[in-house]
Design a protein around this motif. Structure first.
Motif, PDB file in Angstrom:
ATOM      1  N   ALA A   1       0.834  -1.204   0.000  1.00  0.00           N
ATOM      2  CA  ALA A   1       0.000   0.000   0.000  1.00  0.00           C
ATOM      3  C   ALA A   1       0.862   1.245   0.000  1.00  0.00           C
ATOM      4  CB  ALA A   1      -0.921   0.018   1.212  1.00  0.00           C
ATOM      5  N   ARG A   2       0.241   2.308  -0.435  1.00  0.00           N
ATOM      6  CA  ARG A   2       0.925   3.595  -0.481  1.00  0.00           C
ATOM      7  C   ARG A   2      -0.081   4.685  -0.157  1.00  0.00           C
ATOM      8  NH1 ARG A   2       2.251   6.759  -5.674  1.00  0.00           N
ATOM      9  NH2 ARG A   2       3.482   8.456  -4.788  1.00  0.00           N
ATOM     10  N   VAL A   3       0.310   5.634   0.708  1.00  0.00           N
ATOM     11  CA  VAL A   3      -0.534   6.799   0.991  1.00  0.00           C
ATOM     12  C   VAL A   3       0.146   7.993   0.334  1.00  0.00           C
ATOM     13  CG1 VAL A   3      -1.511   8.295   2.768  1.00  0.00           C
ATOM     14  CG2 VAL A   3      -1.315   5.847   3.197  1.00  0.00           C
TER      15      VAL A   3
ATOM     16  N   ASN B   1       1.353  11.367   0.120  1.00  0.00           N
ATOM     17  CA  ASN B   1       1.680  12.287   1.204  1.00  0.00           C
ATOM     18  C   ASN B   1       2.597  13.396   0.710  1.00  0.00           C
ATOM     19  OD1 ASN B   1       1.314  12.207   4.184  1.00  0.00           O
ATOM     20  ND2 ASN B   1       1.367  10.007   3.761  1.00  0.00           N
ATOM     21  N   ASP B   2       2.599  14.526   1.418  1.00  0.00           N
ATOM     22  CA  ASP B   2       3.548  15.585   1.062  1.00  0.00           C
ATOM     23  C   ASP B   2       4.968  15.128   1.377  1.00  0.00           C
ATOM     24  OD1 ASP B   2       1.405  17.090   0.430  1.00  0.00           O
ATOM     25  OD2 ASP B   2       1.300  18.119   2.384  1.00  0.00           O
ATOM     26  N   ARG B   3       5.097  14.443   2.481  1.00  0.00           N
ATOM     27  CA  ARG B   3       6.411  14.014   2.929  1.00  0.00           C
ATOM     28  C   ARG B   3       6.841  12.781   2.120  1.00  0.00           C
ATOM     29  NH1 ARG B   3       8.327  11.326   7.510  1.00  0.00           N
ATOM     30  NH2 ARG B   3      10.194  12.336   8.326  1.00  0.00           N
ATOM     31  N   LYS B   4       7.976  12.898   1.420  1.00  0.00           N
ATOM     32  CA  LYS B   4       8.400  11.853   0.481  1.00  0.00           C
ATOM     33  C   LYS B   4       8.587  10.496   1.186  1.00  0.00           C
ATOM     34  CE  LYS B   4      11.841  11.538  -3.072  1.00  0.00           C
ATOM     35  NZ  LYS B   4      13.060  11.207  -2.365  1.00  0.00           N
ATOM     36  N   GLU B   5       9.201  10.552   2.382  1.00  0.00           N
ATOM     37  CA  GLU B   5       9.479   9.301   3.114  1.00  0.00           C
ATOM     38  C   GLU B   5       8.198   8.560   3.486  1.00  0.00           C
ATOM     39  OE1 GLU B   5      10.571  12.363   3.546  1.00  0.00           O
ATOM     40  OE2 GLU B   5      12.182  12.447   5.032  1.00  0.00           O
ATOM     41  N   ASP B   6       7.081   9.292   3.567  1.00  0.00           N
ATOM     42  CA  ASP B   6       5.806   8.668   3.933  1.00  0.00           C
ATOM     43  C   ASP B   6       4.962   8.290   2.719  1.00  0.00           C
ATOM     44  OD1 ASP B   6       6.454   8.907   6.588  1.00  0.00           O
ATOM     45  OD2 ASP B   6       5.339  10.765   6.901  1.00  0.00           O
ATOM     46  N   SER B   7       5.505   8.561   1.517  1.00  0.00           N
ATOM     47  CA  SER B   7       4.753   8.295   0.277  1.00  0.00           C
ATOM     48  C   SER B   7       5.232   7.044  -0.433  1.00  0.00           C
ATOM     49  CB  SER B   7       4.900   9.469  -0.699  1.00  0.00           C
ATOM     50  OG  SER B   7       4.036  10.489  -0.336  1.00  0.00           O
TER      51      SER B   7
ATOM     52  N   GLY C   1      -8.222  11.647   5.044  1.00  0.00           N
ATOM     53  CA  GLY C   1      -8.495  12.417   3.822  1.00  0.00           C
ATOM     54  C   GLY C   1      -7.485  12.165   2.716  1.00  0.00           C
ATOM     55  N   LYS C   2      -6.378  11.516   3.047  1.00  0.00           N
ATOM     56  CA  LYS C   2      -5.370  11.284   2.005  1.00  0.00           C
ATOM     57  C   LYS C   2      -5.754  10.086   1.140  1.00  0.00           C
ATOM     58  CE  LYS C   2      -1.774  13.766   4.213  1.00  0.00           C
ATOM     59  NZ  LYS C   2      -0.872  13.718   5.337  1.00  0.00           N
ATOM     60  N   GLU C   3      -5.125  10.036  -0.029  1.00  0.00           N
ATOM     61  CA  GLU C   3      -5.441   8.945  -0.956  1.00  0.00           C
ATOM     62  C   GLU C   3      -4.593   7.710  -0.657  1.00  0.00           C
ATOM     63  OE1 GLU C   3      -5.803   9.869  -5.263  1.00  0.00           O
ATOM     64  OE2 GLU C   3      -4.261   8.319  -5.464  1.00  0.00           O
ATOM     65  N   LEU C   4      -5.264   6.582  -0.563  1.00  0.00           N
ATOM     66  CA  LEU C   4      -4.563   5.322  -0.326  1.00  0.00           C
ATOM     67  C   LEU C   4      -4.721   4.426  -1.548  1.00  0.00           C
ATOM     68  CD1 LEU C   4      -4.266   3.220   2.745  1.00  0.00           C
ATOM     69  CD2 LEU C   4      -5.542   2.145   0.948  1.00  0.00           C
ATOM     70  N   ARG C   5      -3.616   3.872  -1.985  1.00  0.00           N
ATOM     71  CA  ARG C   5      -3.654   2.902  -3.086  1.00  0.00           C
ATOM     72  C   ARG C   5      -3.136   1.577  -2.557  1.00  0.00           C
ATOM     73  NH1 ARG C   5      -3.342   4.876  -8.542  1.00  0.00           N
ATOM     74  NH2 ARG C   5      -4.087   7.021  -8.468  1.00  0.00           N
ATOM     75  N   ALA C   6      -3.811   0.513  -2.900  1.00  0.00           N
ATOM     76  CA  ALA C   6      -3.368  -0.781  -2.382  1.00  0.00           C
ATOM     77  C   ALA C   6      -3.495  -1.866  -3.434  1.00  0.00           C
ATOM     78  CB  ALA C   6      -4.196  -1.149  -1.151  1.00  0.00           C
ATOM     79  N   VAL C   7      -2.599  -2.816  -3.338  1.00  0.00           N
ATOM     80  CA  VAL C   7      -2.731  -4.017  -4.157  1.00  0.00           C
ATOM     81  C   VAL C   7      -2.716  -5.222  -3.202  1.00  0.00           C
ATOM     82  CG1 VAL C   7      -0.292  -3.767  -4.850  1.00  0.00           C
ATOM     83  CG2 VAL C   7      -1.722  -5.413  -6.000  1.00  0.00           C
ATOM     84  N   VAL C   8      -3.839  -5.941  -3.235  1.00  0.00           N
ATOM     85  CA  VAL C   8      -4.040  -7.074  -2.327  1.00  0.00           C
ATOM     86  C   VAL C   8      -3.577  -8.339  -3.044  1.00  0.00           C
ATOM     87  CG1 VAL C   8      -5.747  -8.317  -0.933  1.00  0.00           C
ATOM     88  CG2 VAL C   8      -6.049  -5.861  -1.357  1.00  0.00           C
TER      89      VAL C   8
END
Ligand SMILES: Cc1cc2nc3c(=O)[nH]c(=O)nc-3n(C[C@H](O)[C@H](O)[C@H](O)COP(=O)(O)O)c2cc1C
Length: 163
Positions: free
Chosen positions: A63-65, A67-73, A109-116
């Motif tokens: 998964a990926r959120v 985020n503004d902060r690169k390390e958290d994206s 409120g942030k966008e989450l993308r996931a691959v299950v």
């Protein structure tokens, strides 16, 4: 109970991979407070039908959120609970993603993308909070080990996650 440390076939099988995208919504807020295991809740409506129709329980993948902060994206391992949380006896089905990374900020409120990529276990009720936490810790370990296989690693670089 002894649990398998690696789940799913070495080469992914139908119906996986299943991708979804949704914004993070507020859950009951127990994940961080009571369990010490934060989860990003998404509306079950964003969960593709193939997964909706599967058993309630725990799934794993990446998964990926955004985020503004690169390390958290970045793309991180995740395990997710899809179901009614029998320990809490929820009346509606929820989808909660635990992402294996310490985020600087909350991600409402942030966008989450996931691959299950696979199924770990069905959801359970527990005699106490400690047993629930212990089982989730095992899910986290199972996720890491299951994702370590080559076929599963390749999805970390999936275009869908990196878009
Ligand atoms: C990997 C994982 C596995 C879980 N397994 C169960 C389970 O078997 N039974 C259960 O009642 N809840 C399970 N939960 C859900 C927790 O009870 C839930 O995260 C907690 O209630 C926090 O929910 P909230 O964010 O809506 O407050 C699981 C959560 C995660 C992240």
């Amino acid at each position: 109970m002894t649990r398998a440390q690696i789940v799913g076939p070495d080469i992914l099988d139908e119906p996986f991979p299943i991708e979804f995208i949704g914004s993070v919504i507020k859950g009951f807020g127990r994940g961080s407070k009571e369990l010490g295991i934060p989860t990003a809740n998404v509306s079950p409506r964003v969960i593709p039908r193939a997964l909706q129709e599967m058993l309630s329980g725990v799934y794993f993948g990446w998964a990926r959120v955004i985020n503004d902060r690169k390390e958290d994206s970045e793309v991180f391992p995740m395990c997710m609970s899809l179901g009614y949380n029998p320990f809490y006896n929820n009346k509606t089905r929820s989808a909660e993603v635990h992402i294996m990374h310490k985020f600087e900020d909350d991600f409402y409120g942030k966008e989450l993308r996931a691959v299950v990529l696979g199924f770990i276990r069905t959801e359970q009720d527990y005699p106490g909070l400690d047993e629930l936490i212990q089982d989730i810790q095992t899910d986290i370990m199972v996720t890491e080990r299951s994702l370590a296989r080559e076929a599963y690693q390749s999805y970390k670089y999936d275009d869908f996650l990196l878009k």
